[in-house]
Scaffold this motif. Structure first.
Motif, PDB file in Angstrom:
ATOM      1  N   ALA A 117       0.884  -1.286   0.025  1.00 38.04           N
ATOM      2  CA  ALA A 117       0.256   0.017  -0.243  1.00 38.04           C
ATOM      3  C   ALA A 117       0.824   1.260  -0.116  1.00 38.04           C
ATOM      4  O   ALA A 117       1.834   1.369   0.772  1.00 38.04           O
ATOM      5  CB  ALA A 117      -0.722  -0.043   1.008  1.00 38.04           C
ATOM      6  N   PHE A 118       0.605   2.119  -1.006  1.00 39.17           N
ATOM      7  CA  PHE A 118       1.452   3.391  -1.000  1.00 39.17           C
ATOM      8  C   PHE A 118       0.496   4.587  -1.030  1.00 39.17           C
ATOM      9  O   PHE A 118      -0.423   4.678  -1.816  1.00 39.17           O
ATOM     10  CB  PHE A 118       2.234   3.419  -2.192  1.00 39.17           C
ATOM     11  CG  PHE A 118       3.341   4.184  -2.377  1.00 39.17           C
ATOM     12  CD1 PHE A 118       4.501   3.914  -2.592  1.00 39.17           C
ATOM     13  CD2 PHE A 118       3.075   5.734  -2.317  1.00 39.17           C
ATOM     14  CE1 PHE A 118       5.844   5.131  -2.568  1.00 39.17           C
ATOM     15  CE2 PHE A 118       4.145   6.622  -2.541  1.00 39.17           C
ATOM     16  CZ  PHE A 118       5.346   6.358  -2.687  1.00 39.17           C
ATOM     17  N   GLN A 119       0.536   5.369   0.042  1.00 35.19           N
ATOM     18  CA  GLN A 119      -0.640   6.392   0.332  1.00 35.19           C
ATOM     19  C   GLN A 119       0.177   8.006   0.322  1.00 35.19           C
ATOM     20  O   GLN A 119       1.020   7.904   1.168  1.00 35.19           O
ATOM     21  CB  GLN A 119      -1.499   6.049   1.388  1.00 35.19           C
ATOM     22  CG  GLN A 119      -2.779   7.244   1.659  1.00 35.19           C
ATOM     23  CD  GLN A 119      -3.571   6.619   2.902  1.00 35.19           C
ATOM     24  OE1 GLN A 119      -3.559   5.405   3.067  1.00 35.19           O
ATOM     25  NE2 GLN A 119      -4.397   7.763   2.912  1.00 35.19           N
ATOM     26  N   ALA A 120      -0.518   8.884  -0.176  1.00 39.71           N
ATOM     27  CA  ALA A 120      -0.007  10.042   0.171  1.00 39.71           C
ATOM     28  C   ALA A 120      -0.813  10.741   1.038  1.00 39.71           C
ATOM     29  O   ALA A 120      -2.124  10.463   1.348  1.00 39.71           O
ATOM     30  CB  ALA A 120      -0.380  11.075  -1.157  1.00 39.71           C
ATOM     31  N   ILE A 121      -0.122  11.234   1.991  1.00 40.32           N
ATOM     32  CA  ILE A 121      -0.757  11.773   3.335  1.00 40.32           C
ATOM     33  C   ILE A 121      -0.451  13.424   2.995  1.00 40.32           C
ATOM     34  O   ILE A 121       0.500  13.873   3.560  1.00 40.32           O
ATOM     35  CB  ILE A 121      -0.138  11.380   4.502  1.00 40.32           C
ATOM     36  CG1 ILE A 121      -0.217   9.754   4.536  1.00 40.32           C
ATOM     37  CG2 ILE A 121      -0.785  11.864   5.728  1.00 40.32           C
ATOM     38  CD1 ILE A 121      -1.758   9.144   4.816  1.00 40.32           C
ATOM     39  N   ALA A 122      -1.625  13.966   2.512  1.00 40.86           N
ATOM     40  CA  ALA A 122      -1.369  15.490   2.172  1.00 40.86           C
ATOM     41  C   ALA A 122      -2.314  16.307   2.883  1.00 40.86           C
ATOM     42  O   ALA A 122      -3.444  15.668   3.480  1.00 40.86           O
ATOM     43  CB  ALA A 122      -1.852  15.605   0.687  1.00 40.86           C
ATOM     44  N   SER A 123      -1.848  17.369   3.237  1.00 42.33           N
ATOM     45  CA  SER A 123      -2.713  18.361   4.010  1.00 42.33           C
ATOM     46  C   SER A 123      -2.961  19.802   3.307  1.00 42.33           C
ATOM     47  O   SER A 123      -1.677  20.148   2.618  1.00 42.33           O
ATOM     48  CB  SER A 123      -1.937  18.697   5.487  1.00 42.33           C
ATOM     49  OG  SER A 123      -1.853  17.568   6.175  1.00 42.33           O
ATOM     50  N   VAL A 124      -3.966  20.150   3.519  1.00 42.11           N
ATOM     51  CA  VAL A 124      -4.114  21.387   2.700  1.00 42.11           C
ATOM     52  C   VAL A 124      -4.703  22.719   3.724  1.00 42.11           C
ATOM     53  O   VAL A 124      -5.860  22.309   4.448  1.00 42.11           O
ATOM     54  CB  VAL A 124      -5.243  21.284   1.604  1.00 42.11           C
ATOM     55  CG1 VAL A 124      -5.440  22.792   0.850  1.00 42.11           C
ATOM     56  CG2 VAL A 124      -4.779  20.249   0.644  1.00 42.11           C
ATOM     57  N   PRO A 125      -3.883  23.719   4.007  1.00 34.71           N
ATOM     58  CA  PRO A 125      -2.567  24.308   3.311  1.00 34.71           C
ATOM     59  C   PRO A 125      -1.367  23.275   3.968  1.00 34.71           C
ATOM     60  O   PRO A 125      -0.523  23.274   3.184  1.00 34.71           O
ATOM     61  CB  PRO A 125      -2.630  25.453   3.700  1.00 34.71           C
ATOM     62  CG  PRO A 125      -3.088  25.581   4.984  1.00 34.71           C
ATOM     63  CD  PRO A 125      -4.394  24.609   5.060  1.00 34.71           C
ATOM     64  N   GLY A 126      -1.461  22.802   5.344  1.00 35.46           N
ATOM     65  CA  GLY A 126      -0.203  22.106   5.677  1.00 35.46           C
ATOM     66  C   GLY A 126      -0.655  21.324   6.963  1.00 35.46           C
ATOM     67  O   GLY A 126      -1.762  21.256   7.411  1.00 35.46           O
TER      68      GLY A 126
END
Length: 224
Positions: A130-139
């Motif tokens: 499993a490869f997951q992007a853990i993104a936050s907007v804005p941070g």
């Protein structure tokens, strides 16, 4: 003259010891954009929940802080290992690339690349990874702010920091005790982040969003 194999033997023994210390749950690699803030936070969780360091590897990107570089670097220790840290090649079941939206030009490319990699890599037991992007907007600090405020509209990262400092006076990026300070409000932050995820996603920037909640939930339930 005979070649001295002592360093190689020591590395082999260190690797064998680390393998022997692994727990039965999944092996996780976390790679972050930040060099202190996020790694410190996840290491705090690892210590608080007594997760094996052999199962949960936390490191910052050594290729750069651009989101695409974070995703690219997350592949590197997985595919090549790291003999200096006794990490075997392909020795993980889950990989998480942690990065912020901010003003990064490669943000959407990084999301796409992570989606392409999900389930395509094979580990040392031939399982898909499993490869997951853990993104936050804005941070990342949006996640911390959600422990104290319910955010439903876009905020600039400077405003997020300003509000967060009202709740955590003296907070600076790189703090080593962010989890300890905020953990009593973890359930509230989780509920708020989940509600945001019902309305927005990593792709709907500038709307507020953070997938940090997914990784936190994974870590805090890992050994159950």
């Amino acid at each position: 003259m005979a070649r001295d194999n002592a360093p190689r033997e020591r590395q082999k023994k260190q690797l064998e010891r680390k393998q022997g210390q692994r727990a039965s749950y999944d092996r996780i690699l976390i790679v972050s954009e930040g060099s202190k803030t996020e790694p410190n936070y996840f290491r705090e969780i690892r210590a608080a929940y007594r997760l094996h360091t052999a199962n949960v590897e936390v490191r910052s990107s050594e290729l750069g802080t651009a989101p695409i570089q974070v995703v690219q670097y997350a592949q590197e220790p997985f595919e090549n290992g790291d003999r200096h840290k006794s990490i075997q090649r392909r020795a993980f079941e889950q990989i998480y690339a942690v990065f912020d939206r901010d003003d990064h030009g490669s943000y959407h490319d990084a999301l796409t690349r992570a989606e392409q990699l999900n389930g395509k890599l094979r580990n040392d037991t031939r399982q898909s990874v499993a490869f997951q992007a853990i993104a936050s907007v804005p941070g990342f600090e949006l996640w911390l702010l959600l422990h104290y405020e319910d955010v439903q509209a876009p905020l600039h990262r400077d405003e997020v920091m300003r509000r967060l400092k009202r709740h955590i006076p003296g907070y600076v990026k790189g703090s080593s005790n962010a989890f300890a300070i905020t953990s009593e409000h973890l359930a509230v932050a989780t509920a708020r982040a989940k509600r945001l995820a019902q309305r927005f996603s990593a792709h709907t920037d500038p709307e507020p969003f953070t997938a940090i909640v997914d990784l936190v939930q994974r870590l805090t339930t890992l050994h159950r």
